[in-house]
Design a protein around this motif. Structure first.
Motif, PDB file in Angstrom:
ATOM      1  N   THR A  16       9.242  -6.199   0.866  1.00 23.88           N
ATOM      2  CA  THR A  16       9.192  -5.236  -0.057  1.00 23.88           C
ATOM      3  C   THR A  16       9.681  -5.936  -1.370  1.00 23.88           C
ATOM      4  OG1 THR A  16      10.254  -3.579   1.508  1.00 23.88           O
ATOM      5  CG2 THR A  16      10.271  -2.970  -0.743  1.00 23.88           C
ATOM      6  N   ALA A  17       8.856  -5.238  -2.623  1.00 22.90           N
ATOM      7  CA  ALA A  17       9.123  -5.665  -3.983  1.00 22.90           C
ATOM      8  C   ALA A  17       9.922  -4.436  -4.290  1.00 22.90           C
ATOM      9  CB  ALA A  17       7.720  -5.588  -4.584  1.00 22.90           C
ATOM     10  N   VAL A  18      10.900  -4.859  -5.225  1.00 24.81           N
ATOM     11  CA  VAL A  18      11.858  -3.805  -5.870  1.00 24.81           C
ATOM     12  C   VAL A  18      11.906  -3.883  -7.409  1.00 24.81           C
ATOM     13  CG1 VAL A  18      14.086  -2.853  -5.734  1.00 24.81           C
ATOM     14  CG2 VAL A  18      13.170  -3.758  -3.494  1.00 24.81           C
ATOM     15  N   PHE A  19      11.648  -2.966  -8.100  1.00 21.64           N
ATOM     16  CA  PHE A  19      11.798  -2.793  -9.563  1.00 21.64           C
ATOM     17  C   PHE A  19      12.793  -1.890  -9.968  1.00 21.64           C
ATOM     18  CE2 PHE A  19       7.611  -4.229  -7.928  1.00 21.64           C
ATOM     19  CZ  PHE A  19       7.159  -5.246  -8.868  1.00 21.64           C
ATOM     20  N   PHE A  20      13.472  -1.982 -11.094  1.00 24.46           N
ATOM     21  CA  PHE A  20      13.870  -1.079 -11.887  1.00 24.46           C
ATOM     22  C   PHE A  20      13.012  -0.141 -12.577  1.00 24.46           C
ATOM     23  CE2 PHE A  20      17.588  -4.160 -11.441  1.00 24.46           C
ATOM     24  CZ  PHE A  20      18.251  -3.583 -10.976  1.00 24.46           C
ATOM     25  N   ILE A  21      13.166   0.978 -12.558  1.00 23.25           N
ATOM     26  CA  ILE A  21      12.191   1.997 -13.125  1.00 23.25           C
ATOM     27  C   ILE A  21      12.686   2.699 -14.212  1.00 23.25           C
ATOM     28  CG2 ILE A  21      12.279   3.696 -11.345  1.00 23.25           C
ATOM     29  CD1 ILE A  21       9.329   4.082 -11.564  1.00 23.25           C
ATOM     30  N   SER A  22      12.025   2.835 -15.247  1.00 20.28           N
ATOM     31  CA  SER A  22      11.980   3.725 -16.310  1.00 20.28           C
ATOM     32  C   SER A  22      10.786   4.363 -16.813  1.00 20.28           C
ATOM     33  CB  SER A  22      12.590   3.192 -17.664  1.00 20.28           C
ATOM     34  OG  SER A  22      12.714   3.965 -18.861  1.00 20.28           O
TER      35      SER A  22
ATOM     36  N   THR B 157      15.256   2.912  -8.454  1.00 20.00           N
ATOM     37  CA  THR B 157      14.500   1.736  -8.247  1.00 20.00           C
ATOM     38  C   THR B 157      13.212   2.232  -7.665  1.00 20.00           C
ATOM     39  OG1 THR B 157      15.538   1.236  -5.897  1.00 20.00           O
ATOM     40  CG2 THR B 157      16.370   0.131  -7.781  1.00 20.00           C
ATOM     41  N   LEU B 158      12.214   1.466  -7.721  1.00 22.14           N
ATOM     42  CA  LEU B 158      10.604   1.814  -7.129  1.00 22.14           C
ATOM     43  C   LEU B 158      10.566   0.493  -6.056  1.00 22.14           C
ATOM     44  CD1 LEU B 158       7.991   2.832  -7.157  1.00 22.14           C
ATOM     45  CD2 LEU B 158       7.243   1.282  -8.615  1.00 22.14           C
ATOM     46  N   ARG B 159      10.349   0.933  -4.868  1.00 20.42           N
ATOM     47  CA  ARG B 159      10.137   0.006  -3.911  1.00 20.42           C
ATOM     48  C   ARG B 159       8.751   0.104  -3.226  1.00 20.42           C
ATOM     49  NH1 ARG B 159      14.868  -1.591  -1.439  1.00 20.42           N
ATOM     50  NH2 ARG B 159      13.638  -1.959   0.742  1.00 20.42           N
ATOM     51  N   ILE B 160       8.172  -1.025  -3.366  1.00 24.87           N
ATOM     52  CA  ILE B 160       6.651  -1.170  -3.087  1.00 24.87           C
ATOM     53  C   ILE B 160       6.626  -1.964  -1.900  1.00 24.87           C
ATOM     54  CG2 ILE B 160       4.149  -1.729  -3.783  1.00 24.87           C
ATOM     55  CD1 ILE B 160       5.377  -1.463  -6.484  1.00 24.87           C
TER      56      ILE B 160
ATOM     57  N   ASP C  18       0.664  -1.253   0.066  1.00 26.69           N
ATOM     58  CA  ASP C  18       0.028   0.079   0.055  1.00 26.69           C
ATOM     59  C   ASP C  18       0.769   1.304   0.042  1.00 26.69           C
ATOM     60  OD1 ASP C  18       0.899   0.068   2.625  1.00 26.69           O
ATOM     61  OD2 ASP C  18      -1.081  -0.038   3.680  1.00 26.69           O
ATOM     62  N   HIS C  19       2.295   1.224   0.037  1.00 27.94           N
ATOM     63  CA  HIS C  19       3.078   2.427  -0.051  1.00 27.94           C
ATOM     64  C   HIS C  19       4.192   2.201  -1.120  1.00 27.94           C
ATOM     65  CE1 HIS C  19       0.806   3.605   3.559  1.00 27.94           C
ATOM     66  NE2 HIS C  19       1.420   4.782   3.224  1.00 27.94           N
ATOM     67  N   PHE C  20       4.875   3.067  -1.515  1.00 31.62           N
ATOM     68  CA  PHE C  20       5.825   3.166  -2.406  1.00 31.62           C
ATOM     69  C   PHE C  20       6.939   4.231  -2.043  1.00 31.62           C
ATOM     70  CE2 PHE C  20       3.890   6.628  -4.238  1.00 31.62           C
ATOM     71  CZ  PHE C  20       4.699   7.219  -5.076  1.00 31.62           C
ATOM     72  N   GLU C  21       8.140   4.151  -2.577  1.00 33.21           N
ATOM     73  CA  GLU C  21       9.271   5.301  -2.483  1.00 33.21           C
ATOM     74  C   GLU C  21      10.174   4.857  -3.540  1.00 33.21           C
ATOM     75  OE1 GLU C  21      11.329   4.857   0.956  1.00 33.21           O
ATOM     76  OE2 GLU C  21      12.577   3.070   0.394  1.00 33.21           O
ATOM     77  N   LEU C  22      10.606   5.920  -4.222  1.00 33.92           N
ATOM     78  CA  LEU C  22      11.746   5.797  -5.222  1.00 33.92           C
ATOM     79  C   LEU C  22      13.049   6.170  -4.556  1.00 33.92           C
ATOM     80  CD1 LEU C  22      10.263   8.009  -7.864  1.00 33.92           C
ATOM     81  CD2 LEU C  22      10.282   5.584  -8.074  1.00 33.92           C
ATOM     82  N   ARG C  23      14.057   5.398  -5.084  1.00 27.29           N
ATOM     83  CA  ARG C  23      15.187   5.517  -4.594  1.00 27.29           C
ATOM     84  C   ARG C  23      16.278   5.482  -5.741  1.00 27.29           C
ATOM     85  NH1 ARG C  23      16.439   1.148   0.275  1.00 27.29           N
ATOM     86  NH2 ARG C  23      14.874   2.106   1.682  1.00 27.29           N
TER      87      ARG C  23
ATOM     88  N   THR D 179       4.528   6.837 -20.076  1.00 22.12           N
ATOM     89  CA  THR D 179       4.987   5.454 -20.034  1.00 22.12           C
ATOM     90  C   THR D 179       5.820   5.061 -18.909  1.00 22.12           C
ATOM     91  OG1 THR D 179       5.041   5.553 -22.799  1.00 22.12           O
ATOM     92  CG2 THR D 179       6.230   3.646 -21.734  1.00 22.12           C
ATOM     93  N   LEU D 180       5.344   3.993 -18.368  1.00 21.69           N
ATOM     94  CA  LEU D 180       6.163   3.542 -17.148  1.00 21.69           C
ATOM     95  C   LEU D 180       6.581   1.969 -17.478  1.00 21.69           C
ATOM     96  CD1 LEU D 180       6.768   3.428 -14.008  1.00 21.69           C
ATOM     97  CD2 LEU D 180       4.391   2.608 -13.755  1.00 21.69           C
ATOM     98  N   VAL D 181       7.809   1.653 -17.170  1.00 22.96           N
ATOM     99  CA  VAL D 181       8.348   0.357 -17.288  1.00 22.96           C
ATOM    100  C   VAL D 181       8.895  -0.041 -16.175  1.00 22.96           C
ATOM    101  CG1 VAL D 181       9.979  -0.886 -18.503  1.00 22.96           C
ATOM    102  CG2 VAL D 181       8.828   0.813 -19.870  1.00 22.96           C
ATOM    103  N   LEU D 182       8.727  -1.324 -15.484  1.00 24.78           N
ATOM    104  CA  LEU D 182       9.085  -1.853 -14.252  1.00 24.78           C
ATOM    105  C   LEU D 182       9.636  -3.092 -14.613  1.00 24.78           C
ATOM    106  CD1 LEU D 182       5.949  -1.277 -11.953  1.00 24.78           C
ATOM    107  CD2 LEU D 182       7.944   0.287 -12.249  1.00 24.78           C
TER     108      LEU D 182
END
Length: 138
Positions: free
Chosen positions: A107-113, A95-98, A83-88, A118-121
């Motif tokens: 925590t789920a961690v994704f590389f983000i573009s 990275t996007l941490r959810i 239910d929360h996110f942060e960018l690092r 357009t959003l790519v995870l």
């Protein structure tokens, strides 16, 4: 004379070889811009999974909607309990941490573009590569 220069040379080498802090935000200008782009509702439209070859994007089979709020709130119409996110940001990537509030160890961690529409995870847990593309909902 060479004994006098040796300590100066060693000091320069030690200073130059210091490890940078991995959590340091090095691009303070682009992170707020990325956060501003991220805020809103996104619809999935493509995904890929690689089994060792070149990844191929395919149309999304199950449409999901992600919502990122300016206050750090997050929702996913798919199957997420987060239910929360942060960018690092580091000097290498963003990275996007959810995560579930109060439980950041799960925590789920994704590389983000990201750009304006357009959003790519890309999931960090996929060895060969996997990811999803989203388009901004207006």
């Amino acid at each position: 004379m060479k004994y006098l220069l040796l300590p100066v040379f060693l000091l320069i080498c030690i200073t130059a070889c210091k490890k940078k802090d991995d959590n340091t935000i090095t691009d303070g200008v682009s992170l707020p811009k990325q956060l501003n782009y991220l805020t809103g509702r996104w619809k999935s439209y493509a995904s890929y999974y690689s089994f060792g070859g070149e990844p191929v994007w395919k149309p999304a089979e199950n449409i999901a909607y992600l919502t990122f709020n300016a206050d750090g709130g997050y929702t996913n119409t798919g199957s997420s309990t987060y239910d929360h996110f942060e960018l690092r940001a580091t000097d290498v990537d963003t990275t996007l941490r959810i995560y579930k509030k109060g439980q950041q160890s799960d925590t789920a961690v994704f590389f983000i573009s990201i750009n304006e529409n357009t959003l790519v995870l890309a999931n960090r847990m996929c060895i060969e590569g996997c990811g999803e593309k989203y388009v901004r909902e207006h």
